[in-house]
Motif scaffolding. Structure first.
Motif, PDB file in Angstrom:
ATOM      1  N   ARG A 181       0.842  -1.188   0.000  1.00 27.53           N
ATOM      2  CA  ARG A 181       0.000   0.000   0.000  1.00 27.53           C
ATOM      3  C   ARG A 181       0.883   1.246   0.000  1.00 27.53           C
ATOM      4  O   ARG A 181       1.956   1.268   0.585  1.00 27.53           O
ATOM      5  CB  ARG A 181      -0.893   0.029   1.252  1.00 27.53           C
ATOM      6  CG  ARG A 181      -1.988  -1.033   1.264  1.00 27.53           C
ATOM      7  CD  ARG A 181      -3.170  -0.598   0.398  1.00 27.53           C
ATOM      8  NE  ARG A 181      -4.331  -1.426   0.662  1.00 27.53           N
ATOM      9  CZ  ARG A 181      -4.584  -2.573   0.071  1.00 27.53           C
ATOM     10  NH1 ARG A 181      -3.742  -3.045  -0.821  1.00 27.53           N
ATOM     11  NH2 ARG A 181      -5.674  -3.256   0.361  1.00 27.53           N
ATOM     12  N   THR A 213      -7.626   3.478   3.066  1.00 29.13           N
ATOM     13  CA  THR A 213      -7.853   2.182   3.716  1.00 29.13           C
ATOM     14  C   THR A 213      -7.409   2.176   5.177  1.00 29.13           C
ATOM     15  O   THR A 213      -7.776   1.256   5.919  1.00 29.13           O
ATOM     16  CB  THR A 213      -7.117   1.067   2.960  1.00 29.13           C
ATOM     17  OG1 THR A 213      -5.719   1.388   2.891  1.00 29.13           O
ATOM     18  CG2 THR A 213      -7.672   0.909   1.556  1.00 29.13           C
ATOM     19  N   ARG A 236      -5.451   2.959  -1.429  1.00 29.22           N
ATOM     20  CA  ARG A 236      -5.604   1.914  -2.431  1.00 29.22           C
ATOM     21  C   ARG A 236      -5.984   2.564  -3.752  1.00 29.22           C
ATOM     22  O   ARG A 236      -6.784   3.497  -3.796  1.00 29.22           O
ATOM     23  CB  ARG A 236      -6.692   0.918  -2.015  1.00 29.22           C
ATOM     24  CG  ARG A 236      -6.857  -0.248  -2.997  1.00 29.22           C
ATOM     25  CD  ARG A 236      -7.957  -1.215  -2.571  1.00 29.22           C
ATOM     26  NE  ARG A 236      -9.273  -0.610  -2.592  1.00 29.22           N
ATOM     27  CZ  ARG A 236     -10.054  -0.474  -1.527  1.00 29.22           C
ATOM     28  NH1 ARG A 236      -9.645  -0.897  -0.339  1.00 29.22           N
ATOM     29  NH2 ARG A 236     -11.244   0.085  -1.626  1.00 29.22           N
TER      30      ARG A 236
END
Length: 352
Positions: A181, A213, A236
């Protein structure tokens, strides 16, 4: 003292010409309100003594000002320049404190002076008949309290928490794992953000959207974060090639990129740490939030005249940046030339 009066005195800027007693008034307000300078939360009472009104208007970020005049001098062309600058940088509310009024005891002369002040306000598009004009002395506590009561009637500045989300990007790194990420860090400038919200990255390389996220603050995971907090946002739908320091994350559709703008600036004179001649090459570095961009100065105006160079003081600029950045009217920035800080200002119009 009423809390509204204390709050308003810290949100209102105090500007005046040398000799008007502005510094004396600020010191008196600090005494009356029990103000203690705060290093982390700069207020209108924390400027160094004798800071010029032009610098306060272009470097500060207030929605209201108190214009301080000397009763013995009255309004001058320089007073009109302060009002022009206040209007240009978006100051919405004005009050006038006529200091040293004990030296002008004649009631009729005071009425004439008030008419001159209201005429000047009207010429700079302020609602002259609604602007409070307080005759008094900065050395009299009762007069200072009358001024504070008048400014307490100003609407409060918009709360940053209630605005659309925006965070300048300070750093970018990749969090490794089975599902890597991107994490972007920075201080939230305004608004509230929740896990699951969609954000838009804007400026420099490209624009696009991503989903939050996770929100992290000092090693702790949160569900929400708000204006004033330093956070790391896990996203994301974005790659390392999409984002960089200097961009902003914003609520979708609320931030746009631009490169050409007009601004009111205050350039440091040589005796205040500036250069003897500024903008001789018509190029400088402009620092907006977390990014710096080279800009070409296509127009330089001072005192109503077009100039080739500046030797300090308030000036009007038209600038073309080398890159598109997230920008909006009222945005503050600083300026460096040849590695030296030379001033700062506020965007007054966006041209492209």
């Amino acid at each position: 003292m009423d809390e509204t009066m204390i709050r308003s005195c810290r949100e209102v800027e105090y500007v005046g010409l040398p000799g008007s007693g502005t510094t004396t008034l600020i010191e008196a307000i600090a005494r009356v309100t029990g103000h203690v300078p705060m290093t982390q939360h700069f207020t209108a009472l924390d400027w160094p003594p004798r800071t010029s009104g032009a610098m306060k208007l272009t470097r500060g970020d207030r929605h209201a000002v108190v214009l301080v005049l000397s009763a013995t001098d009255g309004p001058t062309s320089a007073t009109g320049e302060l009002l022009r600058l206040a209007r240009a940088v978006g100051v919405e509310h004005v009050a006038v404190f006529v200091n040293k009024s004990d030296l002008l005891p004649d009631r009729e002369l005071r009425q004439v002076l008030a008419l001159e002040i209201r005429d000047l306000l009207r010429r700079h598009a302020y609602p002259a008949d609604e602007v409070p004009i307080i005759f008094g002395s900065a050395r009299q506590e009762a007069d200072v309290e009358r001024l504070l009561a008048a400014t307490a009637g100003f609407p409060a500045a918009p709360h940053e928490r209630d605005m659309p989300f925006l965070m300048p990007v300070e750093d970018v790194f990749t969090r490794s794992g089975p599902h890597p990420r991107m994490v972007l860090t920075g201080r939230i400038e305004r608004g509230v953000l929740k896990v699951g919200d969609e954000v838009e990255y804007v400026g420099l390389r490209a624009s696009g959207t991503a989903t939050v996220t996770a929100v992290e603050k000092f090693g702790e995971y949160l569900e929400t974060a708000e204006a004033g907090e330093n956070v790391g946002l896990e996203l994301r739908g974005v790659t390392r090639q999409d984002v960089e320091r200097g961009q902003v994350l914003a609520a979708p559709g609320t931030a746009t990129t631009h490169s050409v703008f007009e601004a009111e600036v205050y350039v440091l004179p040589e005796d205040d740490g500036g250069r003897d001649v500024t903008f001789a090459r018509r190029r400088a570095q402009f620092y907006f939030r977390t990014t710096d961009v080279t800009g070409e100065i296509t127009a330089l105006r001072q005192g109503g005249q077009d100039l080739d160079v500046c030797r300090g003081g308030p000036a009007s600029l038209t600038v073309r940046l080398a890159e598109q950045i997230a920008m909006e009217k009222g945005m503050r920035f600083s300026i460096r030339e040849a590695g030296t800080a030379v001033g700062g200002g506020v965007v007054t119009a966006i041209l492209h």
